[in-house]
Design a protein around this motif. Sequence first.
Motif, PDB file in Angstrom:
ATOM      1  N   THR A 519       6.797 -34.383  -2.502  1.00 22.47           N
ATOM      2  CA  THR A 519       5.658 -34.484  -1.590  1.00 22.47           C
ATOM      3  C   THR A 519       5.166 -33.103  -1.176  1.00 22.47           C
ATOM      4  N   CYS A 535      -0.942 -39.871   0.125  1.00 22.56           N
ATOM      5  CA  CYS A 535       0.311 -40.355  -0.457  1.00 22.56           C
ATOM      6  C   CYS A 535       0.328 -41.891  -0.399  1.00 22.56           C
ATOM      7  N   ASP A 537       2.713 -45.069  -1.104  1.00 20.13           N
ATOM      8  CA  ASP A 537       4.092 -45.477  -1.369  1.00 20.13           C
ATOM      9  C   ASP A 537       4.178 -46.993  -1.528  1.00 20.13           C
ATOM     10  N   ASP A 571       4.431 -42.370  -4.605  1.00 26.27           N
ATOM     11  CA  ASP A 571       5.819 -41.997  -4.325  1.00 26.27           C
ATOM     12  C   ASP A 571       6.746 -43.208  -4.440  1.00 26.27           C
TER      13      ASP A 571
END
Length: 742
Positions: A519, A535, A537, A571
Amino acid sequence: MRVATLSLSLQLVGAFLLRNKSQQGSLLVPDGPLRLSRGTTMIALSSSSKEEHATFETNKRIESRLKKIEREGPGLLTGYYEPHLASFSVRPGAPPADGDDLSDSGSVVQVRTILAELLKSEWREDDLFQVPLLLNTLLTIDKRREVLNDSMDDVMSSSLKRLVEATLQARPQRRNGNYQFLIADALATLMEFTPAYETLGNLPSRSIPADAEKDVLLALTRCVEVSFNELCRQLAYRSAGETKFDSTRLAYALLTYVRAGTVMSNLGSAGRESHNGDGEVDKSTAISEPNRKLIAAALAAFFDEQNQDGMFPQGEPIFKSFRRSGRDVGNAFIFAVDTVQTLLRLLEPEYFRPHLDGLDKLLGWIETHKVKEVIADYCDTETQQCFGKPITGWASPHMSQSGSPTAWASSQVLACVFRMQETVQQLLHDDVLQEFNGVSHSHEGTQMVSWDRLLDTDLGDPLKDECRTLKSVLNERMIVPFSGVLEVPGSCSVPNFGSAYSAILFGPPVKCGPGTAKTTICESLAQRMGWDFVCIDTAVFLEDGLQNVASRIRYVFERLESLNQCVILFDEIEEFCLDRETPGLAMESRLLTTSMLTAINDLRRAKKSIFFLATNRLRAFDSAIIRPGRFDMQLFVGTPNLESRVVQLRSQLESVVASQEVKDEAVNAFRTYLQSVWSKDVMFFNYLEGIQFASACADSVATHGELSEDRMEAILKAQASVMTVRGQVREEYIASMGLSRL
């Protein structure tokens, strides 16, 4: 020669073709040869809280309609190209106007030569439309000053000086309250091109009138004052229901206030001097940034006056009489499309969020008023059927030649479409970034600090000559290729050869720490490039529940495709990308992998952002996910490399009381020792273990005044017994180092 038409052509036809270079081939290159012939006039692209926020779907529909018109632009403009004249004309087939020629028929003229000819041409100093437009053209097209500095002769120098003087003489004055947006725009451009402690507009000193910079500052100050007064006056007229209210005057008062006010507020801290009211030199009074509430109120009032068909009231004419016959009185009224595109150019996209319905109505007018016509070359007397060149475009509703498209009006429409599309795209981008809790770095520009502090990691065996590092590859494949795109935000410019739009960041489950975390790498890259960061996830895909993951994938990726110049990190999403050949894998998982395949492929093909997939389980991925074409690179993210360990020691030595010579010797000894034992143990230190080792070595320097090999050996032996990466994890680490694909 019609200087105003040619000036606008140079400013905006080149910009349009640059934006669409991937679509239109080699119609016209702004810095290349340009054919101009006798009797032709080039196309001119004009430069010049009703509801809740619109939904994503609504904005996407508007964007789709705008893209359709934009794609037609190059082909539409070629309809106004006349091969026998080797140039564009306002209306193909129209007879030449007196004084329209720039060169002999068939000659090839470079853009810089055209600029020189503009300066040498005859232009009237009392024409407050032509003068500032010509000055603005010279400043914006010749940014490198290849003409205005390198090719300046006495005639051009004298003409440029007169041009600046004429612009300054037309500045607003308190006693009569007059103002003109083009004057403010030209003066603002002059100041924007004035570096600190350099000449006005970076122009040749012999072409600048005495005290010109102070006069420009005074003129811009008056522009702010007079336009502010007019803006408030028009709002008051409207509030009182006065017939004196003119929405066009309101719009251009707003534009003048924003253009001049923004430049003056930016110069407020520079300490520049200007004339005060008595003509004496005094420190200029800092002008605050334009009032955002006033801007919003004026824009709301302007859109409230919009007609149901999308057009706006005619407004007060620019010219109340004509000194020359043959000019259509419709030219005296501003084409509302031009007004809107100038507002879109100068105001932030967020100002238009409450008025997307107004833009939608204007777009509706544009879509329904595109007309086709055949410029007849031959008409059969018996059948009365005419044959000729077909043209498509728009006509201003103020013109008497109703229904006949012209290049002037058509180019203004296209300019408005481009600006409208940029605005809608930015609003979509901002909405998506906010929905997924992204971080905006684009308003900050390129930030080097985070990137410089990022610890590097090796992609292979560091003791071999061909070993590359992660930062060097990202720099070569992403930072450098996309550096040219940063200069033209929102444009269709393509990156340099060798660019990568996507990469997989993989590595064993080792707690590498904040210096090499995946990250951290992605966000540091975003700051280095001046792009936004988001990001995504697993929780994002599970937000609607397990049973709706497939639809959620479509929902998320549709929005991610609206992001522009953004670094996206996926991620730990292995569960949606599992190998479909795995025995016992449920049908639901196979379908999710298929959905993810399509979504990633579409995101890659959009080529608007850079995206990464971070994982500790590369081998669990379906082979179709990780193949080239979806992910351009596969990069191993390990522990900090040898040079990063040296950086850690330097950091620890900063607090040690010792001479610089002692510290340098300690660093050299540290590097030599690490090279000798690197692949045995030190290579496997995670971030925190590396800090501990470097800290112990720094303590040895503080205590003993040196860093010996024996001392480092003892420190390593004590720390190696409690290392995180041991046994099977170490074997996996070594095996993973050979899986990088550049």
